[in-house]
Structures are given as C-alpha cells and as structure tokens.
Design a protein around this motif. Structure first.
Motif, mmCIF file in Angstrom:
data_model
loop_
_atom_site.group_PDB
_atom_site.id
_atom_site.type_symbol
_atom_site.label_atom_id
_atom_site.label_comp_id
_atom_site.label_asym_id
_atom_site.label_seq_id
_atom_site.Cartn_x
_atom_site.Cartn_y
_atom_site.Cartn_z
ATOM 1 N N CYS B 6 4.871 -10.272 -9.991
ATOM 2 C CA CYS B 6 3.493 -9.828 -10.217
ATOM 3 C C CYS B 6 2.790 -9.692 -8.865
ATOM 4 C CB CYS B 6 2.750 -10.834 -11.095
ATOM 5 S SG CYS B 6 0.979 -10.512 -11.222
ATOM 6 N N PHE B 8 -0.083 -10.044 -8.098
ATOM 7 C CA PHE B 8 -1.200 -10.968 -7.940
ATOM 8 C C PHE B 8 -0.762 -12.428 -7.983
ATOM 9 C CE2 PHE B 8 -2.473 -7.054 -9.961
ATOM 10 C CZ PHE B 8 -3.440 -6.596 -9.086
ATOM 11 N N CYS B 9 0.333 -12.702 -8.698
ATOM 12 C CA CYS B 9 0.752 -14.096 -8.896
ATOM 13 C C CYS B 9 2.100 -14.422 -8.289
ATOM 14 C CB CYS B 9 0.844 -14.424 -10.382
ATOM 15 S SG CYS B 9 -0.600 -13.977 -11.315
ATOM 16 N N HIS B 59 0.480 -8.582 -16.963
ATOM 17 C CA HIS B 59 0.789 -10.017 -16.877
ATOM 18 C C HIS B 59 -0.032 -10.746 -17.940
ATOM 19 C CE1 HIS B 59 1.624 -13.695 -14.069
ATOM 20 N NE2 HIS B 59 2.224 -13.765 -15.236
ATOM 21 N N CYS B 63 -2.305 -13.530 -15.087
ATOM 22 C CA CYS B 63 -3.581 -13.068 -14.548
ATOM 23 C C CYS B 63 -4.191 -11.931 -15.374
ATOM 24 C CB CYS B 63 -3.394 -12.603 -13.110
ATOM 25 S SG CYS B 63 -2.264 -11.212 -12.961
HETATM 26 ZN ZN LIG Z 1 -0.149 -12.068 -12.470
#
Ligand SMILES: [Zn+2]
Lengths: 1003, 91
Positions: B6, B8-9, B59, B63
């Motif tokens: 991901c 972002f994560c 996701h 997130c």
């Molecule tokens: Zn994420």
C-alpha cells in the motif's frame, strides 16, 4: 491370521509399550510408534478395503501420505468418526477403533464385488454414457450409485474437538526434514536466519534415517548414523523451529503456505481433553525451500492391485523402521536398483526373498552382486504378467521381455509368494511446487518431471528437485542452498559417499502381457479403479488433453490425487498418441496436498464465532420484552414482539394498528449513518443523489435516492443539513458499508478536488423512532424544553436539543406515513431514552414494533425497500419515482443511463400496487405475475415483491413489478399458484393516505 | 494471497484489500454530450487480458485509500503500485 511378522529391535517402535486397538471389530496389538498400517501388517493383515468401482480387495500399498488403498474410517462414535484417514499415517494409540470403508456388509464378503465380474461392461465413462438416458431415470439410478460408491461416512454430530489457526512469519521455511531438508535447516539457522522446518512424519530424517546398511555411507559413517548426529545438532539451534506431524497443505503465491499441525491424533483419547487437535498454520515466508522428497512409482501390469502388493520402498521402511515383514515369502519386481536395497534389508533380517524380477537385462551394482551372493535368483529382462490370489497375493507368473520391451516372449514361469514389492523408479514430489505456480520440465534420462521455473522466492532441493542419488543430494543441496540464501560459510565441506546402487533404469509405462489389453486389469489409479485400458479407451474416443482424460477416466481424482499413478497415465497417453512426454501437459495438483478436516479449515470460527453479530444499544430491552429477532446483514433486529399466545401474524397486526391509531416505537439504530463535512458537501450530495440539495435549508431533512452509474437504484435514505457545511446521511441497514465505500471511491478517484470528509457514525448513535397520532405528546414529555409545535418543528426538519444533560438530535421524518419523530442520541444512552419514551407513552398505548410491522406500514404507503422491491435492474422511473429525479441538474451518478435506449423502453418491469379480488387473500412474495394463463409457454410479466394483510385498510395489499405495469392501472392480472390462480387488479402503489394528511394528524 | 505494498501503509496481506476493477477509466466530464454507444463504452466495457493489467485496489481494512497496481495476470506478480492520479511506471 495369528502369524506374528514382527521382529525385535527396530528404529521407531518401543517394544516395551504395548497398545491394543480394534480393526473391523477385531482386537489386535501393536507398539508405541506403530502406524495403523505397520501394526496391521505385523498381524499379517493386508486386506483393508475394497476398491471404489469394482470393489476389489485392496491392501496396504505404501508407508506414507501417498497411500491410495488403505483409507479407513476412524473412531466409531458419531461425533468424532472420520472417513478417508490413511492407515499409513495414523499412529496407533490405546483404544483406537477403525474400520474398512466402501464395503458392505464386510471387507471379507462384499456384495459390490459383483462389479468386478461385471467389469467388462463398466469401462471408463460408463456412468456418463449409461445413466444419462433416459433423463427421468436418473433419480432411480442415483440411489444405487450413491449407495454402492461412497467413501466412508461423515460424522452426524458436532465435532467435540478444538482447532485453531496461527500466523507464522519466518525468513526461511523448509518443507521436509529428510537429509536435504536437515542440511538446509542447519545452513539457514546457523547463518542467522529465522528458520522453520516442518515434516509430515512424527520423526525427522526422511527415508535416509533408516538407511542403515554398509552399502550407504557418508564420510565413512553409515548414512543413518551420520544423519542422526546432524539431527541432534540442529535440534539445539536457536534460530530453528522444528514442527513434526505438520503437513503443508497448500503453497500459494507470494510464499503464503497453509500447513496442518497435528497435535493430538497420536495420543490416547483420555490425554486429548481440552487440547487443541489440529492447528492450521498460515505461514508467510520470505524464502521457501521445498525438500519434499520423491514418491516411488508402482509398475503397471495385470492384476497389480492384490493385497500383498506394496511399493518396494514401503516394504523396506516397514522392516527397518517398524520391524515388520510384509510377508514370509517375498518377491521383488523392479526396473531399477531401489528394490535391491529392500532385498538387502530383508537379507540382513533373515526374511525370505524368493526372487527378484528385473525389467533390465543388465544389472551392474554392488548391491545386486551382494544379493546374488546370497543365492537369491534374479530374473533379468523379465516382467510379471499376472498375479494370483484373491484376498492376498499367492503367486505370480513372469515372462521374458522382448528387446524393445513391447512384447513378452518365451515360456511363462510361475512363482509363489505372499508379498510382492514393486519399484518403477521415483517421481519427484513436485506437488507443492506446481501449486505455487511453478513450471516443470521433463527429463528424458529417467523420465521425470522436475522444477524448471520458480514463481516466487523459493528453491527445490534433494529428490523433489530430481537429485535422486545420495551423492547428488548432498553435493547439490550445499551448492544451491548457499546461493539461494546468500551465505558463504557452512559446516559442510566435502562429502565422501559410498552407495551400492546406480541410476540405471528401464522405463516401460505399461508392461506388455501375453493377454490382449482388453482382458487385463492393470491399475493406474488404485483408488478410483482406473486401468490402462480405460486410458487407452479415452484416447480412442478422442480425448487428448490430460485434464480431459483425467476427468473421463477419473484417474487422479481420488483423495490421494493420484500420487502414485499420474505419471503412468501421462506415459501411456504419450506412448499411445505417439507424442513426447509433457506435450499433453501435466495434471494440476490442487490444494490440499493431503485432505484436511473441516475443523482445521474452520478453526475457532464456529458457534458464536462463526460470524460477527451486531446488536443495537437497546438490544437487551428487546430480549427482555420477548422480541423475536431477524438477521439483517450482521445485525440482530427486533422482528416483532409477540404477547402471550400471539403468533407472528397476530402480533404484527396488533403492532401495525397501534402505530396508526395511537403510537408505535421502533429501534432504528441499525440504519447506516454517515457524517459528511466540508465546504463542498452540498455539491457532493448534488452529484450523488438524483434530486437537488444546494437549496436545502439548514435544519431541514430530505429524502434522497442514490443510483449506480448504470441508472439503477442503489440505496435510499434521509439526509439532514445540520449546518452550512455539515450533513448527516442515513442509509439502509444493509447498504451502509457499501454506500460509504462508493462515496469514498468517487471522492478519492473522480472528484478529488471536492473538499468533503466522510465518517461512518452508525454505531455512535442510537436511533429511536416514535410514530403515530400520539407521538408528539410522547416526545414532548421526554423533551419538555423543546417546542414541538408544527410551526416551529414541521415535518422534514430537525432540532439540536438535550435530554437532561445529554445532547441529542431530533428529526421529524416518517417511514410509516404517520407523524413521526426520530431521536438520535449517543449510543450508551439509547436504552434509557427508549425506556423514557415507553414510560411517557404508557397512557397513549405506545407499542414497540419490529421490522415486520415497519415493512407493513411502509407498504401501505407504497414506500419502497431497496433490495426488496428493487433489484439491480430498477430505475427510479421504473419505480414511479420520477418526482425525485431532477430535470435541472446537469449531472449526477447514473443520470446519463436514465435515457439509454434500454432504460427508456415502455415495457420494462415497473413497480405497481396489486389488490386481490378476494381482499382476505394474501399473496406470496416472489409469486409470478401473468396476464394470459392459456398461452404456452406462459409469459411471466413480473413478480410480487411485498405483500401483507393491512389491518388499517382491512384488506390484502401487495407491491410487485410488472412489465409495462405503469399503463396497466385497473387491469386484471393472474398470480398462478400451485393449486389455484389468484386474480388481482393493478393499483396505485400508495394504498393509504394518498394526500399525506396523517403526517400532521392531531388527536 | 498477494502481499500488496500500500503506498500509504506499506506491505500488507491481500485480505486487507478489496479489488476495484480496471484502472484509468475516467468518468466522462460531460456524460450528457455522449451517445449511447460512447456512454456504454465507459459503463460496460472492460479489458480482461493475460499479461500486465492495471487495476484499482482499496485498502479497505487499513487506510481506506484507493490506489492503482500493475499486475501480471499470468503469474500475479505486482509490477508497480502507484497513487491515484499518477501514471504507471511500467508498461
Ligand atoms: Zn493503506
């Protein structure tokens, strides 16, 4: 049957620990360390089952998880009984009870055995061809087929055992603790990598652990002793976790593997209490090393399936590991050197080897000379053409092979035996490798498929990689593991290997016979009774792809997935079709490698944990007040509240009448709630709902309809403008999560320029809806400070207020058509406010009602329920809800689809009301609607979507969707039921209070 | 089961994600200007190729962000992960 074939001092068996067990109602004795198979063999029991189709007597064939025949029913009590357990894998324990399956009335006398005599008329595809005609007869055939087939019985009571799932993350997973797996584990762990080593057996060392002859040595030590020292050393390594009795079931992409750790199956029943039986390991490994070994191949000749016929390596294992001889007069039949190792084990123990039949004309290995020195006759260049004996092999006949191996020549020689060990060479166990997406290549030298291209960060070592000799295994394992793990140093330097065997082999997939093929039964798949003849028949009938041949003949489709015979099936296909091996593809091995119990798969997710249950904050009150519950998604919703002696219908009629005559109260907490904030919130709502939102004043509520981009109704609900840039949207109970996801999707991907934030607040608020002509009086008592006058608090508006010190929101909105107030308060105050409402309404006959009454009341008003009156094919126009579709807005989700050529058709299914000719007759929801009963076939115009008896109108009412229904007002239609036809008239879907006067009714 | 990185994560199990179909299909800015055929092209037509395919993923249990991946459908190898509005780094 009282023969004892056990001799002293074997590797695995503890002769001081005697165990009694029952097989087919007879008591036997074995020792700790025995498998059920080794214990039965020690008692001279070979016959353990009947084959699937012909019900031929079958015996133990292998000593491992590849076993096709010895699959038994374990436990006789109904809650634990388990079918398809391999006798070769189950370790005996005191009190074990097992029985043969697939035979009736007993394994010794089996009625289905008649199929064996009838077998000329039971070729491959017989069931497909015969029982499909005439079609109507299938029901009759099915009963007998199912009765005579069937692989064991499933338990009929809940499983009393405990199972669990566990996640494991490691640097290196090594599958298989044979010699190569042990070496790899040592190299990996000693280099600081977090390593997990698993093996399906109860012991480490694989097959080399019982390689204890002078003819197999590593660095001048007997192989098994060398390996024991290695095992001893690795068991002390810190970075290494070792799990035995752990079988890898599935190897998925990205090195995700499932393994079953068997924790209690080997323990006596009284030691299993409160212990976890199986643990499903979900392993995510950075690197995977497969060291899964190889499986010995049988040989394909006439009557190769009699009890007493075993793989030669299995015989060796029973001797060396369990101290059990498979017979007193043994013959070995081979096309390679493996059988000579078995012969040597027998010679060392003084077990009689009558003869060795070898396909090869020349044999040149140290072991073979040693065997000959022991006066054991070797028939070189011979093949077995037939075997004798019914429930146990009693002898066989052999003939000489022609030079090309295609024919038999010369005179038939008969030999007697009570056990026959066969060896057709070795098949690398590439099952897990192919499961993971790996591609194989065919090696012509010894006719094996070996790993070619790895789909993930993984490596195959040892015999599963095609390294079949001790020398190759040791040398190549070190080289490839070093490279794969990026390590320089290992304890392993050079190896000095001594071995008594060579790699020579004479591979003939289907051995020739003096009989024509049609007269032989040469089994390729033992478990499914597929013969060489069946495979040739499939080819003759035009099947070419191995996947098709497999399905037609059922080769490889048993619980063993054809671990023994698949290679021969491929070989016979390519020989017959005159093509190269591999050209027809290989069959796909699918997870699980060996069968898993349902308990293992489900783990702890049983009973209460099967699915999440969502309860409203007022749930306990509903329970106390005798509510019946309905599942709506994961929610438990109060369905109706029966009083003493009331049935559902009576309760719903009473609740419905009270809601309109006095007051009703509903727990609406399950409705989805989405908090919407941001400077573009109004614009956002404009785009997602069909109607206009920019002009909605602060403090007002509006009903909205949401479409999919294809124009079909997706969800609905009331949204309230709390402030300039703040809204709260309600959704249907079932649609909440999907709506939020859809809105997020648009915000993030299509309209990232909009300043809007969404937050799910469904669980944050309890929602209590009070309706009916007395509702205003009741809520006024609960919130005395709030002005509930129609002027100050009109329909479709909202107020921020307080109950005591607790802030709450009150919306005046209605899903029943009655004057109605919805109190939204922080969840944990829900129950006390509900009780306050009940108290305040005591004098006004306040009546709690459930979802059923809610559905009835809204149907009287013709309000739709998304998902009940609509499916994903209804536009707002189809629902006669044109009023909610803005003509002015340039765009909203789904707008363009509302005038596609298909959506503007006149004869689409449209929502209408339906009134029965007999007002007492209530239609069945889902019933078909037709116009002309005489037409054949009858044209279905639509179906009933909602139907109730309305106590407020004193008649039956229904909603339905009918093709072109909008133009049918007043027209008569027919609902054909099983025993009668019901006449109905198409009506306006709004049955009650068309003008909406009840919203402001005063009492 | 894939491991998806991901943007972002970081790397997470596939079970945390939800697939959202083919990527880079932009909702037309002026749907009303489109013919039935043009609108149908946006609404219904999706590729189903053997090879590298561009997909939307969410996701969902993380997130909640949408992003794109380039995945080879023949072997499930994820060739690239990139944010919404960005161009793929592979072809
Ligand atoms: Zn994420």
């Amino acid at each position: 049957m009282s023969k004892n074939l056990r001799f002293k001092s074997s590797k695995l068996v503890d002769e001081t620990y005697r165990i009694s067990f029952k097989f087919n109602n007879k008591t036997y004795f074995g020792y700790k360390g025995d498998t059920l198979a080794s214990a039965l063999l020690a008692n001279d029991v070979h016959l353990v089952g009947r084959s699937f189709k012909y019900h031929r007597p079958r015996g133990i064939m292998t000593a491992g998880s590849e076993e096709p025949n010895a699959i038994i029913q374990l436990h006789d009590n109904t809650s634990r009984t388990e079918p398809n357990v391999r006798a070769t894998e189950i370790e005996i324990y005191e009190g074990l009870v097992a029985s043969s399956q697939n035979c009736w009335p007993s394994v010794n006398f089996d009625i289905g055995g008649i199929n064996n005599i009838l077998s000329p008329i039971l070729p491959a595809g017989f069931y497909y061809k015969t029982f499909m005609w005439p079609k109507s007869f299938w029901e009759k055939y099915e009963y007998f087929i199912r009765k005579s087939a069937g692989l064991g019985k499933s338990p009929k009571e809940a499983d009393p055992d405990i199972y669990e799932h566990k996640y494991i993350h490691c640097d290196v997973l090594i599958i298989g603790a044979g010699i190569s797996g042990i070496m790899a584990a040592k190299m990996s762990a000693k280099n600081g990598l977090k390593t997990l080593l698993v093996d399906e057996k109860s012991f480490l060392g694989g097959s080399s652990i019982y390689d204890n002859s002078e003819f197999s040595k590593i660095n001048n030590q007997i192989t098994s002793s060398w390996l024991e020292k290695e095992i001893n050393e690795i068991s002390k390594l810190e970075n290494l976790e070792i799990k035995t009795r752990t079988s890898v079931a599935a190897f998925h992409g990205y090195n995700f593997l499932l393994a079953r750790e068997n924790l209690t199956d080997h323990l006596p029943m009284n030691q299993r209490e409160n212990k976890i039986r199986h643990r499903l390991l979900k392993i995510r490994a950075k690197k995977v090393i497969s060291a899964t070994g190889a499986i010995e191949r049988p040989l394909i000749f006439d009557n190769n399936d009699r009890p007493g016929v075993l793989l030669s390596s299995a015989m060796k294992k029973y001797i060396d590991l369990y101290g059990v001889a498979c017979g007193e007069n043994n013959i070995l039949f081979t096309n390679n050197d493996t059988a000579y190792e078995t012969a040597m084990s027998m010679v060392q123990r003084g077990i009689k080897v009558n003869a060795i039949i070898d396909n090869r004309e020349e044999i040149d290995s140290k072991l073979s000379y040693e065997i000959e020195k022991n006066n054991i006759r070797i028939f070189k260049g011979y093949t077995v053409v037939d075997t004798y004996g019914y429930k146990r092999i009693s002898g066989l006949s052999i003939m000489e092979l022609s030079k090309d191996g295609q024919k038999v020549i010369g005179k038939k020689i008969k030999l007697s035996c009570d056990s026959l060990g066969v060896s057709g060479g070795w098949t690398p166990a590439v099952h897990l490798f192919t499961q993971s997406g790996g591609k194989l290549k065919f090696r012509d030298d010894d006719q094996v498929f070996i790993p070619n291209k790895y789909p993930s960060d993984q490596l195959s070592i040892g015999s599963c990689n095609g390294d079949l000799s001790l020398e190759e295994i040791t040398t190549n394992t070190i080289l490839s593991v070093k490279k794969f793990l990026n390590i320089n140093n290992t304890d392993y330097k050079t190896f000095e290997i001594i071995t008594g065997i060579n790699k020579s082999k004479r591979n003939i997939w289907l051995l020739p016979s003096d009989k024509i093929l049609g007269k032989t039964k040469s089994f390729v798949d033992y478990q499914n009774d597929a013969t060489a003849k069946d495979i040739k028949l499939a080819l003759r009938e035009g099947f070419r792809s191995i996947e098709h041949v497999k399905r037609y003949t059922t080769t490889g489709m048993g619980t063993d997935q054809g671990k023994l015979g698949n290679m021969h099936a491929l070989g016979i296909i390519s020989e017959t079709a005159g093509t190269k091996m591999g050209e027809h593809g290989t069959t796909t091995f699918r997870p699980p490698y060996t069968p898993l119990t349902f308990g293992t798969i489900v783990g702890r997710n049983v009973g209460k944990f099967f699915d999440i249950v969502r309860r409203t904050p007022i749930h306990d009150w509903h329970v106390t007040n005798n509510a019946k519950f309905e599942n709506v998604g994961q929610w438990k919703r109060a369905w109706y509240y029966p009083k003493v002696n009331e049935n559902m219908n009576q309760a719903v009629q009473r609740e419905s009448k009270a809601a309109r005559d006095s007051a009703g109260i509903l727990d609406a907490s399950t409705l989805g709630k989405i908090d919407i904030q941001g400077t573009d919130a109004s614009e956002f709502l404009n785009r997602v709902y069909t109607n206009a939102w920019s002009k909605l004043a602060i403090g007002k509520c509006r009903y909205g309809l949401m479409l999919n981009e294809d124009g079909m109704v997706y969800d609905d609900g009331v949204t309230t403008r709390l402030d300039e840039n703040h809204y709260i949207m309600t959704t249907t109970t079932g649609g909440a999560a999907n709506v939020l996801e859809k809105l997020e999707d648009y915000l993030q991907t299509e309209w990232p320029e909009l300043d809007v934030y969404l937050s799910s607040v469904t669980d944050h608020y309890a929602t209590i809806s009070v309706c009916g002509p007395h509702s205003k009086k009741i809520v006024s008592k609960v919130i005395p400070d709030l002005d509930f006058s129609d002027e100050k608090f009109p329909h479709m508006s909202f107020k921020n207020t307080k109950i005591g010190q607790i802030k709450c929101r009150v919306m005046r909105i209605s899903f029943t058509g009655e004057q109605s107030y919805e109190i939204n308060i922080q969840s944990n105050y829900g129950k006390s406010v509900w009780k306050k409402c009940m108290e305040a309404g005591k004098d006004f006959n306040i009546t709690p009602y459930g979802t059923e009454t809610m559905h009835l009341l809204r149907a009287e008003k013709g309000f739709i329920i998304v998902g009940q009156d609509t499916d994903a094919t209804m536009t707002p126009i189809d629902l006669q809800m044109d009023w909610i579709v803005s003509k002015k807005k340039y765009d909203f989700i789904g707008k363009r689809s509302l005038y596609r050529s298909d959506t503007i058709k006149d004869d689409r299914k449209q929502l209408v009301g339906l009134l029965t000719e007999n007002p007492e007759e209530v239609l069945e929801e889902g019933a078909q609607i037709v116009a002309d009963i005489k037409k054949s076939p009858i044209e279905m115009l639509g179906h009933v979507t909602s139907s109730y008896y309305s106590p407020n109108l004193n008649k039956s009412i229904a909603l339905g969707v009918v093709k072109g229904g909008k133009k049918m007002l007043g027209q008569k239609l027919i609902i054909p039921m099983e025993n009668k036809n019901i006449n109905v008239t198409v009506a306006d879907p709004v049955f009650l209070d068309k003008k909406g006067e009840r919203l402001n009714a005063k009492l | 089961m894939f491991l998806i990185n991901c943007p972002f994560c970081g790397e997470r199990e596939q079970s945390e994600f939800k697939a959202g179909g083919e990527a880079h299909i932009e909702r037309p800015k002026q749907p009303t200007e489109l013919s039935d055929d043009e609108w149908a092209e946006f609404l219904f037509m999706r590729k189903n190729i053997k090879g590298v395919q561009f997909e939307r993923w969410n996701h969902a249990h993380g997130c909640r962000k949408w992003f794109n991946i380039a995945r080879d459908t023949s072997n499930d190898q994820i060739k690239a992960v990139y944010k919404m509005g960005e161009k793929p780094t592979v072809k």
